[in-house]
Design an enzyme around this catalytic site. Structure first.
Site: not given
Length: 368
Positions: A140, A220, A305, A340
């Site tokens: 991430y 994301s 989203d 999302h």
């Protein structure tokens, strides 16, 4: 800078400090009577532990939550005098799960600037470190969000089919302290991407897998990571899953009417500033797609989203289809009901994971 204090609890005779040291959560006990102190020993190389908030002031017992890549979510009482632990509750895993059949490791890869990047790895016993086995690397690396090593029952579908699973604790998160975040944002954002590539190269060099069996996944801002590393090193991966990926950085951050844009100038920079614009342009995935061979890719998005609008990954896929020189799979899945966070509801979420895992299994030739 190397220790992040994330919480504090005060008792009559003790102080409990929640810390992050060397990429791990630590529970630090300080005895106010004799000034002695100790850390709770959790007995595993990589894990996550959190103080749960003990309401009683005059007590020698505190409560904490614990999990690891092999240990389901658990609740413990801990005696701060005797150091005894009492298991109160543990997440049930159906199907006869036996944690002793799995192994976990904590590794460190050396980044291009000499920084040590932690990697948490789990696999089923019998995993061969000869390059023949598949491995899924997750990352991430944004917003100071730490990717702690926690248990997932759905991940057993990977491990029981011979995969290893690894988490790259790259800069942009906060695993190693506040500086870890500061060194992975704004004008240092590319450290996030090069750290992740370094972790992949380390796992390859140590024969945890080979390029033909190395897979990666992120969502994301982790999808931004996926987009950046496939541009920078497309040769490393056999398959990539990018979930709701933030890939059109310049266009999105130039539109102040989008709810999240101005609030995130402190994360990415404001492209109205030329220095920020020029730097962001060097890594924005959409803007750096070139004529080269890309790995097999599954890209997912949701029609509703509000954080990364569906047309952003769709636009990226169109650019990839135009530019890529290979015949590998490039798949776009749009959930017409989701936002999302993906599908809502217990079972729809599992279908999302099954779709992603099936993509990896198909590339590995795993049919069962």
């Amino acid at each position: 800078d190397s220790v992040l204090i994330s919480g504090l609890e005060v008792f009559k005779n003790f102080v409990l400090v929640s810390e992050r040291r060397r990429g791990l959560t630590q529970l630090h006990i300080i005895n106010l009577q004799n000034k002695q102190e100790h850390f709770i020993d959790f007995g595993e190389a990589t894990y996550a532990a959190y103080a749960q908030g003990t309401p009683e002031y005059n007590t020698d017992t505190m409560r904490y939550a614990y999990t690891s890549l092999t240990t389901p979510a658990s609740e413990y009482d801990y005696n701060m005098v005797t150091k005894e632990k009492k298991l109160l509750k543990q997440q049930e895993v159906v199907g006869g799960y036996d944690g002793s059949q799995y192994e976990t490791e904590r590794l460190y890869a050396k980044a291009t600037d000499g920084t040590s990047i932690p990697i948490s790895v789990v696999y089923k016993k019998g995993f061969k470190k000869d390059g023949s086995m598949p491995l899924l690397l997750y990352g991430y690396g944004s917003y100071g969000a730490s990717m702690d090593a926690s248990f997932s029952s759905t991940r057993l579908s990977l491990l029981d089919r011979g995969f290893a699973y690894a988490i790259a604790h790259i800069r942009g998160g906060q695993e190693m302290g506040r500086y870890w975040y500061e060194d992975g944002k704004m004008m240092k954002k590319k450290n996030t991407f090069t750290d992740f590539i370094t972790c992949a190269e380390f796992l390859l060099a140590n024969k945890y897998t080979t390029k033909q069996h190395l897979y990666t996944m992120g969502g994301s801002a982790g999808g931004l990571l996926m987009g950046a590393v496939v541009n920078m090193r497309p040769d490393l991966w056999n398959g990539v899953v990018a979930q709701v990926p933030f890939v059109d950085v310049l266009t999105t951050m130039s539109d102040a009417s989008i709810p999240l844009t101005t609030n995130e100038y402190d994360e990415w920079g404001n492209p109205a500033n030329k220095e920020s614009y020029d730097y962001m342009k060097t890594y924005s995935p959409y803007d750096n797609v070139t004529k080269q061979a890309y790995p097999n890719m599954l890209i997912t998005t949701g029609l509703h989203d509000s954080q990364v609008q569906y047309f952003e990954p769709a636009k990226w896929v169109a650019r990839l289809r135009e530019m890529k020189t290979d015949s590998n799979h490039l798949l776009l899945y749009t959930n017409m009901e989701a936002g999302h966070g993906g599908a809502s509801g217990r079972f729809k979420v599992l279908r999302d994971r099954a779709r992603e895992y099936a993509f990896f299994f198909a590339l590995e030739g795993i049919k069962d």
